[in-house]
Design a protein around this motif. Structure first.
Motif, mmCIF file in Angstrom:
data_model
loop_
_atom_site.group_PDB
_atom_site.id
_atom_site.type_symbol
_atom_site.label_atom_id
_atom_site.label_comp_id
_atom_site.label_asym_id
_atom_site.label_seq_id
_atom_site.Cartn_x
_atom_site.Cartn_y
_atom_site.Cartn_z
ATOM 1 N N ASP A 14 0.799 -1.206 0.000
ATOM 2 C CA ASP A 14 0.000 0.000 0.000
ATOM 3 C C ASP A 14 0.845 1.275 0.000
ATOM 4 O O ASP A 14 0.425 2.305 -0.500
ATOM 5 C CB ASP A 14 -0.910 0.006 1.235
ATOM 6 C CG ASP A 14 -1.974 1.061 1.103
ATOM 7 O OD1 ASP A 14 -2.319 1.670 2.116
ATOM 8 O OD2 ASP A 14 -2.439 1.280 -0.024
ATOM 9 N N TYR A 15 2.019 1.163 0.578
ATOM 10 C CA TYR A 15 2.816 2.366 0.686
ATOM 11 C C TYR A 15 3.751 2.558 -0.483
ATOM 12 O O TYR A 15 4.589 3.433 -0.465
ATOM 13 C CB TYR A 15 3.627 2.350 1.994
ATOM 14 C CG TYR A 15 2.754 2.646 3.179
ATOM 15 C CD1 TYR A 15 2.220 1.611 3.932
ATOM 16 C CD2 TYR A 15 2.423 3.945 3.507
ATOM 17 C CE1 TYR A 15 1.401 1.889 5.000
ATOM 18 C CE2 TYR A 15 1.601 4.210 4.565
ATOM 19 C CZ TYR A 15 1.094 3.180 5.314
ATOM 20 O OH TYR A 15 0.285 3.453 6.359
ATOM 21 N N THR A 16 3.606 1.701 -1.440
ATOM 22 C CA THR A 16 4.490 1.864 -2.588
ATOM 23 C C THR A 16 3.915 2.909 -3.512
ATOM 24 O O THR A 16 2.745 2.893 -3.854
ATOM 25 C CB THR A 16 4.630 0.533 -3.344
ATOM 26 O OG1 THR A 16 5.070 -0.445 -2.426
ATOM 27 C CG2 THR A 16 5.625 0.664 -4.459
ATOM 28 N N TYR A 17 4.741 3.791 -3.862
ATOM 29 C CA TYR A 17 4.306 4.897 -4.701
ATOM 30 C C TYR A 17 4.996 4.746 -6.042
ATOM 31 O O TYR A 17 6.158 5.053 -6.180
ATOM 32 C CB TYR A 17 4.726 6.205 -4.021
ATOM 33 C CG TYR A 17 4.328 7.455 -4.737
ATOM 34 C CD1 TYR A 17 5.190 8.083 -5.603
ATOM 35 C CD2 TYR A 17 3.066 7.995 -4.531
ATOM 36 C CE1 TYR A 17 4.815 9.234 -6.244
ATOM 37 C CE2 TYR A 17 2.699 9.145 -5.176
ATOM 38 C CZ TYR A 17 3.565 9.760 -6.033
ATOM 39 O OH TYR A 17 3.185 10.899 -6.665
ATOM 40 N N TYR A 18 4.293 4.254 -6.995
ATOM 41 C CA TYR A 18 4.885 4.074 -8.312
ATOM 42 C C TYR A 18 6.207 3.329 -8.244
ATOM 43 O O TYR A 18 7.231 3.807 -8.714
ATOM 44 C CB TYR A 18 5.123 5.421 -9.009
ATOM 45 C CG TYR A 18 3.856 6.093 -9.396
ATOM 46 C CD1 TYR A 18 3.324 7.098 -8.607
ATOM 47 C CD2 TYR A 18 3.168 5.732 -10.547
ATOM 48 C CE1 TYR A 18 2.143 7.713 -8.965
ATOM 49 C CE2 TYR A 18 1.995 6.350 -10.910
ATOM 50 C CZ TYR A 18 1.494 7.337 -10.114
ATOM 51 O OH TYR A 18 0.334 7.945 -10.459
ATOM 52 N N PRO A 23 8.411 6.576 -0.383
ATOM 53 C CA PRO A 23 9.363 7.671 -0.620
ATOM 54 C C PRO A 23 9.399 8.722 0.466
ATOM 55 O O PRO A 23 10.458 9.199 0.844
ATOM 56 C CB PRO A 23 8.908 8.280 -1.948
ATOM 57 C CG PRO A 23 7.482 7.911 -2.064
ATOM 58 C CD PRO A 23 7.340 6.594 -1.387
ATOM 59 N N TRP A 24 8.216 9.090 0.956
ATOM 60 C CA TRP A 24 8.242 10.175 1.935
ATOM 61 C C TRP A 24 8.933 9.756 3.209
ATOM 62 O O TRP A 24 9.671 10.509 3.806
ATOM 63 C CB TRP A 24 6.819 10.623 2.257
ATOM 64 C CG TRP A 24 6.245 11.412 1.171
ATOM 65 C CD1 TRP A 24 6.535 12.683 0.847
ATOM 66 C CD2 TRP A 24 5.281 10.970 0.210
ATOM 67 N NE1 TRP A 24 5.805 13.070 -0.246
ATOM 68 C CE2 TRP A 24 5.028 12.047 -0.640
ATOM 69 C CE3 TRP A 24 4.596 9.763 0.007
ATOM 70 C CZ2 TRP A 24 4.130 11.948 -1.691
ATOM 71 C CZ3 TRP A 24 3.717 9.679 -1.030
ATOM 72 C CH2 TRP A 24 3.479 10.765 -1.872
#
Lengths: 755, 154
Positions: A14-18, A23-24
């Motif tokens: 879920d926390y994967t951003y592209y 990243p944050w």
């Protein structure tokens, strides 16, 4: 941090951003790591380095997704990592890799990345390891400067050039920046002008190049050349004799251009006025030609420039008497003398009168060449900092401004630190020899005591710092030497005192014996009540005292000259031996903690019970940086402090003189004059003594006669004083008659030292 | 830390403003005016970052709306771009194919979403689903309350 970077993307769905894991969070963690100093523990450090390397490696891999968001996120982490590497500044290979990565970005298709790469390189340029690596990219940067369409990227490129400038590429970079200036946006021109001026000054090996650059600057971007820039160039030209002729010639040629900027006229006018004589030999630039050239621009200029030109004209009259008539004509003409602007009118009228009335000698003295300026912090730097806002001063500038040996302010702060280091070495004998060595090598005797302490420290600091900085440092030191002029012996005693103390700082609890030169100090204060009693690198003690009848109040000011606090600060006043019964000294206790740079006050109440010859002792104890400091001084309380002046006519004086004719009551001493025999000085000292100086009493007008009454609790002692100076022999005869024998003796001793 | 976030249209109309530091009204107006002037005058292919006073300004244009954020010096610009993008995604997810009209008419929802994932100038919640879930909860609550209030009282 480690887990996130090296985990597979499936773990944190879920926390994967592209395709970039969290990243944050990664960035925040990297930013957090920046707040801490680099880890000392080997294992942790190893993991961290590994982590950073992984990030750098990932940047090399082909992107997993075409979307810009993916690359944005990936690169965001990368830039964060790079700034962490820069912050640690300890891993050269990481730094070099980062630098190469940024170099690749410099030519990336995406403008954002180019911008960020330039910005990061700017910070990278300030670290020593990567400075070399950054310089290899100079060609790319210059290219970017010229061809970039985006103005903010160009600006960053200019910033980077400024940051990576050093001795080897200074000329090239300044040339590039100048050419960019011609096409630059108006909004950033002023900043660029300031930067070019600073760079030119800092890296000018050859000052004629510097003068050229500045004149070019004025020619290209005259409107944006602020006052500080051309003040600075004039300061430099005046301070350096070798470049004056060259400057005069260049300025002359520049003025011949048809469209000349007003700032150029200002600079030209000033320089020709001062140094026109250096090029007057050449027929092309003869005085009359020079004058005509300047005058041709006269009408095109604004009021301040015209005022400056008028000053230049009067200087011409001084330098070239043959032009006097022509110039006087000009000054006399109506447009000057009846000019609507008051300043111009005043100048014209005054200069006209001056030139017609004054003889050549007077004129020459009035219009003597400008003396060299004392070195100050470059006001250009200050202006640049102000312009960019408080947050944006680059690290290089801060370092440079610290390194500039000429800065008085900066020097003062560093002086405190070196004082701290020196003090901690004071207990071992060899560094203190150095201290003395450094001090004695500085061929000056100090200026007034308050400023003297600061200047003294800068000097002992300026020694090692001077080789580092450029020729500018030599100029700066010269400026200092010229500034420090009149010696005063009293302050010399202080200097000796200070270094003497550095040798003898016993770390014991018992009161240290009084310092060897304490008597000198005492003598200083016989005739005055206020001043600096004692000074060394840590502490400065000043006193202010006032006396009335047999009571006195003394304020002691203890100033902490370092930036570290003194703990356990305590002072004790003691009256040794008989003094106990003769003098009563009460002191209020002081706070035990003195902050760095702070000053505390102590009040002492003194009562004179009967006459005394010893001085009370002041013992000061405190802890500085763990070492116990202990020093003892003599308090300048002498019997003459309780003098009350009494006026009397000559008959009364001689009557009393006869009354006190018993041999014990008289004390006479013949001694050689220690100081110059100047009447005013002697009078001042006698008055400072506290007695009344009587005129017209002694038949010999050369002699000095004083009378006073010493007030003690028990009795009053009348005192008569006669000082006979002998000019040819440089000797004095001092006669004292007092109703008490001990008083005469003591006063005689004290006074013989004074004259 | 983000100092402010502004949304404005190409014609210079402000659609959304969120301030993370206190300013007087006059200052706010001045900042908005400055931002619009600077950002709207930028030629199309220039980079998305610029320096203004002592802040970095990151802006991105989505269709007819400009998203403009003011960051402090130490913040990472690329990350901010991603923050802006994340916000747009959330709006998209909620409204379904969001356009400027949606924001104009449902501005309170837009602010709600913003508050869910940005707090005090820092990003709070990076997971899309979490924000989505809390939004749904809020909506359900709202509908329940409306229903409850509109039932005739017996």
């Amino acid at each position: 941090m480690d887990t996130i970077v090296s985990s597979a993307s499936t773990d944190l769905q879920d926390y994967t951003y592209y395709f970039v894991p969290a990243p944050w969070l990664s960035c925040k963690l990297l930013r957090l790591l920046q707040c801490y100093p680099p880890p000392e523990d080997g294992a942790v450090k190893g993991r961290l380095v590994e982590c950073l390397e992984t990030i750098l490696n990932k940047a090399q891999e082909p992107p997993k997704s075409k979307k810009v968001q993916h690359s944005n996120a990936k690169n965001a982490i990368l830039f964060e990592a790079i700034s962490l590497i820069i912050h640690y500044d300890s891993e050269p290979n990481l730094l070099v890799r980062a630098c190469n990565q940024l170099g690749q970005f410099l030519q990336h298709r995406e403008t954002n990345l180019r911008y960020l790469a330039l910005e990061s390189m700017c910070t990278l340029a300030s670290s020593e390891f990567s400075h070399e690596a950054v310089k290899t990219h100079i060609e790319t940067v210059i290219n970017a400067l010229k061809t970039e369409r985006d103005v903010s990227v160009r600006q960053r490129a200019a910033d980077l050039l400024y940051a990576m400038c050093d001795r080897s590429n200074a000329k090239q970079i300044v040339a590039e920046m100048l050419s960019y200036l011609e096409t630059a946006d108006y909004s950033i021109r002023e900043e660029m002008v300031l930067k070019v001026a600073i760079l030119a000054e800092k890296y000018a090996v050859d000052y004629s190049w510097y003068v050229d650059t500045i004149l070019n600057l004025i020619r290209i971007a005259g409107d944006y050349v602020s006052e500080e820039v051309w003040y600075r160039v004039i300061q430099i030209v005046i301070n350096r004799d070798d470049v004056q002729g060259y400057a005069a010639k260049t300025v002359f040629e520049a003025l011949q251009a048809p469209a000349c900027h007003e700032n150029m006229v200002k600079v030209g006018g000033y320089i020709l006025g001062e140094f026109g004589n250096l090029i007057a030999g050449d027929p092309r630039s003869s005085p009359l030609v020079q004058f005509n050239l300047l005058h041709s621009k006269f009408h095109l200029c604004s009021v301040p420039t015209r005022a400056l030109l008028l000053s230049a004209y009067i200087k011409f009259i001084n330098l070239f008497p043959e032009t006097k008539v022509t110039i006087q004509e000009v000054l006399r003409c109506d447009s000057q003398i009846r000019n609507s602007d008051v300043e111009l009118q005043q100048r014209a009228v005054e200069y006209l009168k001056l030139s017609s009335i004054a003889s050549t000698d007077v004129l020459a003295t009035v219009l003597e060449e400008m003396p060299p300026f004392p070195e100050r912090e470059s006001s250009i730097l200050a202006k640049l900092k102000k312009k960019k806002g408080p947050g944006a001063v680059s690290v290089t500038e801060l370092d440079d401004s610290k390194r500039e040996a000429g800065e008085l302010n900066g020097g003062g702060e560093r002086a405190a630190e070196t004082a701290a280091m020196a003090a901690s070495n004071a207990s071992t004998p060899s560094p203190s020899a150095d201290l003395l060595g450094i001090r004695s090598s500085a061929p000056m005797s100090a200026a007034p005591a308050a400023a003297g302490s600061l200047l003294v420290d800068v000097f002992s600091e300026a020694g090692p710092a001077a080789p580092a900085a450029a020729a500018a440092a030599a100029v700066n030191n010269d400026g200092f030497l010229r500034e420090l002029e009149q010696p005063t012996d009293a302050s010399e005693a202080l200097l000796v005192e200070g270094s003497g103390d550095a040798d003898s700082a016993p770390a014991s609890d018992d009161p240290a014996p009084p310092l060897s030169d304490a008597d000198d100090l005492l003598n200083k204060f016989v005739c005055k009540n206020n001043g600096v009693l004692f000074e060394n690198q840590l502490l400065q003690i000043g006193i202010k005292s006032e006396y009335r009848q047999n009571l006195g109040k003394m304020y002691l000011f203890y100033g902490n000259k370092t930036s570290v606090q003194f703990a356990g600060f305590s002072t004790t006043v003691s009256c040794p031996g008989e003094l106990q019964s003769q003098l009563n000294v009460q002191s209020k206790p002081v706070e035990p903690l003195v902050e760095g740079g702070a000053q505390i006050q102590q009040v002492l109440n003194i009562e004179c019970l009967t006459d005394f010859s010893e001085a009370p002792l002041l013992n000061i104890k405190f802890r500085y940086g763990g070492a116990l400091q202990n020093l003892t001084l003599k308090l300048p309380v002498t019997i003459n402090k309780f003098f009350q002046p009494t006026e009397m006519a000559s008959q009364d004086f001689f009557q009393r003189w006869k009354q006190l004719s018993q041999p014990q009551q008289e004390a006479q001493k013949i001694f050689k004059a220690n100081h110059g025999m100047d009447t005013e000085v002697i009078k001042a000292k006698l008055l400072g003594l506290g007695s009344a100086l009587l005129d017209n009493v002694d038949p010999n007008p050369e002699n000095y006669v004083c009378a006073g009454v010493i007030q003690t609790k028990g009795q009053q002692v009348g005192c008569l004083l006669r000082l006979e100076p002998n000019g040819q022999a440089q000797m004095y005869r001092l006669t004292l008659r007092c109703s008490k024998e001990s008083v005469s003796k003591r006063l005689c001793e004290l006074l013989s030292e004074q004259f | 830390m983000m100092r402010f976030l502004l949304l404005f249209s190409r014609q210079g109309k402000l659609r959304l403003q969120k301030w993370f530091t206190p300013h007087t009204d006059r200052e706010k107006k001045k900042i908005i005016r400055d931002m619009m002037l600077i950002v709207l005058n930028r030629p199309p292919r220039t980079c998305n970052f610029l320096q203004w006073r002592d802040l970095k300004i990151v802006y991105k244009r989505y269709a007819s709306l400009y998203f403009c954020a003011g960051m402090e010096d130490q913040d990472n610009e690329l990350l901010t771009l991603e923050v802006l993008h994340r916000y747009v995604e959330l709006l998209d997810k909620y409204f379904g194919n969001v356009c400027e009209l949606d924001i104009i008419f449902n501005f309170e929802k837009a602010y709600f979403i913003l508050d869910e994932f940005l707090m005090g100038g820092e990003i709070l919640e990076t997971s899309r689903t979490a924000v989505g879930a809390s939004l749904e909860d809020a909506d359900t609550l709202q509908e329940t309350m409306e229903e409850y209030m509109s039932r005739p009282a017996y």
